[in-house]
Design a protein around this motif. Sequence first.
Motif, PDB file in Angstrom:
ATOM      1  N   LEU A  77       0.816  -1.212   0.000  1.00 57.16           N
ATOM      2  CA  LEU A  77       0.000   0.000   0.000  1.00 57.16           C
ATOM      3  C   LEU A  77       0.852   1.266   0.000  1.00 57.16           C
ATOM      4  O   LEU A  77       0.317   2.374  -0.059  1.00 57.16           O
ATOM      5  CB  LEU A  77      -0.946  -0.010   1.203  1.00 57.16           C
ATOM      6  CG  LEU A  77      -2.043  -1.077   1.113  1.00 57.16           C
ATOM      7  CD1 LEU A  77      -2.757  -1.246   2.438  1.00 57.16           C
ATOM      8  CD2 LEU A  77      -3.043  -0.714   0.030  1.00 57.16           C
ATOM      9  N   HIS A  78       2.172   1.112   0.028  1.00 58.41           N
ATOM     10  CA  HIS A  78       3.079   2.240  -0.171  1.00 58.41           C
ATOM     11  C   HIS A  78       3.320   2.485  -1.661  1.00 58.41           C
ATOM     12  O   HIS A  78       3.879   3.521  -2.023  1.00 58.41           O
ATOM     13  CB  HIS A  78       4.432   1.971   0.502  1.00 58.41           C
ATOM     14  CG  HIS A  78       4.372   1.966   1.992  1.00 58.41           C
ATOM     15  ND1 HIS A  78       5.246   2.685   2.779  1.00 58.41           N
ATOM     16  CD2 HIS A  78       3.550   1.329   2.868  1.00 58.41           C
ATOM     17  CE1 HIS A  78       4.967   2.487   4.066  1.00 58.41           C
ATOM     18  NE2 HIS A  78       3.946   1.648   4.133  1.00 58.41           N
ATOM     19  N   GLU A  79       2.924   1.537  -2.488  1.00 59.58           N
ATOM     20  CA  GLU A  79       3.243   1.592  -3.910  1.00 59.58           C
ATOM     21  C   GLU A  79       2.165   2.331  -4.701  1.00 59.58           C
ATOM     22  O   GLU A  79       0.984   2.274  -4.378  1.00 59.58           O
ATOM     23  CB  GLU A  79       3.386   0.170  -4.468  1.00 59.58           C
ATOM     24  CG  GLU A  79       4.424  -0.681  -3.773  1.00 59.58           C
ATOM     25  CD  GLU A  79       5.833  -0.167  -3.991  1.00 59.58           C
ATOM     26  OE1 GLU A  79       6.063   0.521  -5.012  1.00 59.58           O
ATOM     27  OE2 GLU A  79       6.701  -0.431  -3.136  1.00 59.58           O
ATOM     28  N   ARG A  80       2.606   2.998  -5.753  1.00 64.01           N
ATOM     29  CA  ARG A  80       1.677   3.721  -6.623  1.00 64.01           C
ATOM     30  C   ARG A  80       0.691   2.770  -7.286  1.00 64.01           C
ATOM     31  O   ARG A  80      -0.461   3.129  -7.539  1.00 64.01           O
ATOM     32  CB  ARG A  80       2.470   4.487  -7.694  1.00 64.01           C
ATOM     33  CG  ARG A  80       1.638   5.345  -8.614  1.00 64.01           C
ATOM     34  CD  ARG A  80       2.513   6.102  -9.592  1.00 64.01           C
ATOM     35  NE  ARG A  80       3.479   6.940  -8.890  1.00 64.01           N
ATOM     36  CZ  ARG A  80       4.444   7.632  -9.503  1.00 64.01           C
ATOM     37  NH1 ARG A  80       4.578   7.563 -10.826  1.00 64.01           N
ATOM     38  NH2 ARG A  80       5.281   8.378  -8.801  1.00 64.01           N
ATOM     39  N   SER A  81       1.100   1.546  -7.555  1.00 64.38           N
ATOM     40  CA  SER A  81       0.240   0.586  -8.245  1.00 64.38           C
ATOM     41  C   SER A  81      -0.866   0.014  -7.364  1.00 64.38           C
ATOM     42  O   SER A  81      -1.676  -0.782  -7.831  1.00 64.38           O
ATOM     43  CB  SER A  81       1.085  -0.559  -8.811  1.00 64.38           C
ATOM     44  OG  SER A  81       1.834  -1.178  -7.783  1.00 64.38           O
ATOM     45  N   PHE A  82      -0.902   0.425  -6.089  1.00 59.20           N
ATOM     46  CA  PHE A  82      -1.976   0.006  -5.180  1.00 59.20           C
ATOM     47  C   PHE A  82      -2.740   1.222  -4.648  1.00 59.20           C
ATOM     48  O   PHE A  82      -3.319   1.174  -3.572  1.00 59.20           O
ATOM     49  CB  PHE A  82      -1.411  -0.809  -4.019  1.00 59.20           C
ATOM     50  CG  PHE A  82      -1.010  -2.209  -4.409  1.00 59.20           C
ATOM     51  CD1 PHE A  82      -1.863  -3.284  -4.190  1.00 59.20           C
ATOM     52  CD2 PHE A  82       0.220  -2.441  -5.010  1.00 59.20           C
ATOM     53  CE1 PHE A  82      -1.491  -4.570  -4.559  1.00 59.20           C
ATOM     54  CE2 PHE A  82       0.600  -3.722  -5.377  1.00 59.20           C
ATOM     55  CZ  PHE A  82      -0.264  -4.792  -5.161  1.00 59.20           C
TER      56      PHE A  82
END
Length: 412
Positions: free
Chosen positions: A270-275
Amino acid sequence: MGVLTKAWLVLACLLISMSGPVRAQTVTADDTARVLAGMAPSAGSPLAAVTEDPAWRRHAAFLDNAFNLLEQRQLSRIRSWADLNLAAPRPAMFYFFSGPDFLYADAFHSKATTYVMAALEPTGPVPDLTRLPPGSIGPALSYVERSLQSILSFSFFITKNMKSDLRDGEIEGTLPILYVFLARTGKTIRSASLIWLDESGGLHAGNEPATRNATRGARIKFAGADGVEKTLDYFSTDLSDSGVKASGFLKFCEPLAPANSLLKSASYLLHERSFSQVRSWLLKNSATIIQDDSGIPLASYDPRAWRFFPFGRYLGPIDKFPDKYQPGYAALFEHAPPLDFGIGYRWRTRESNLLLSVRTPSSDTTISAEATGPADTSYQPPRARRAPRPPEFIPMYPPPPRRDDFMFWPRW
């Protein structure tokens, strides 16, 4: 007595004698769960004979010991923490990136009546121990023990191991593990079935023809000691932006909001842009969020909409995720009260962090004051105080996994 009367009596006795064995041949989902969990099935169950197998008796003794230890050092303490700190339970709880971890969902939110869990791991078929080949109960039970190994010791599943464990053996998927956790937490399973969601979030029975982008899962109806019927829905689904765009999973969850959410050992996805979509969705549709630092980054929370209650110590991420250190998180935990249980990747008691985030009533008109517990004047974080030094968290399977043993969710 006439001949006709005698004939009717003989027929009646025959039917009575036949009715017992016919009923006894029915294997319930609850009996299956209890056998997998190393617990005796109901009297008269066809699975009762399995309990005479030496492999099952060894399995039962192993799980008795494992869950007794887990109850003492983890689950009872989490329930006590939840009773003290979770003010007003919601009917539903969301546990994304969960794997089959009903154990901690129940410990944190035992008063929920609907549990929605989601992860990549497949459900597998509904377990049927009567179809096991002769002599294969031992390997089947070994599969259960192997699948439970990391969560019993470290409070989370290791994805690398699950990818092979959940597809290896006569029984497979997440359902057998969910069965074990339900049985071992004192639940009675009333029914279990496969389900799927269409793109609009509509729920369908597993035997209905599925659409192209169907989200497959399982629904378990169960009850605790109080007899209240509850629902556990587990979905095997991709929670990345591209995955949720193609599925109806979040649409299915929306009518259950606002709910209490749990995020634990979530690989910092959930730190990632894709999430970004599921991250925003959780922030919008959660009344409370319990997480370790691998959940939603602190910077994504609107401080005007949330109140934060930190517990434990923040030592930063494990070596596998060196770029996920959060200075703001560290500042938040400077004077946090201690935890007496371990959680997350830093599973040792004195190294774990837990953040309770509570949505403020004024931040969204769709979330009422009731959803966040008592009014702000009475809902205060526990006073920071020096607690008795808790005993060290000792894993059941020493030594702990090496760094290279960790392989978490793929980076979509």
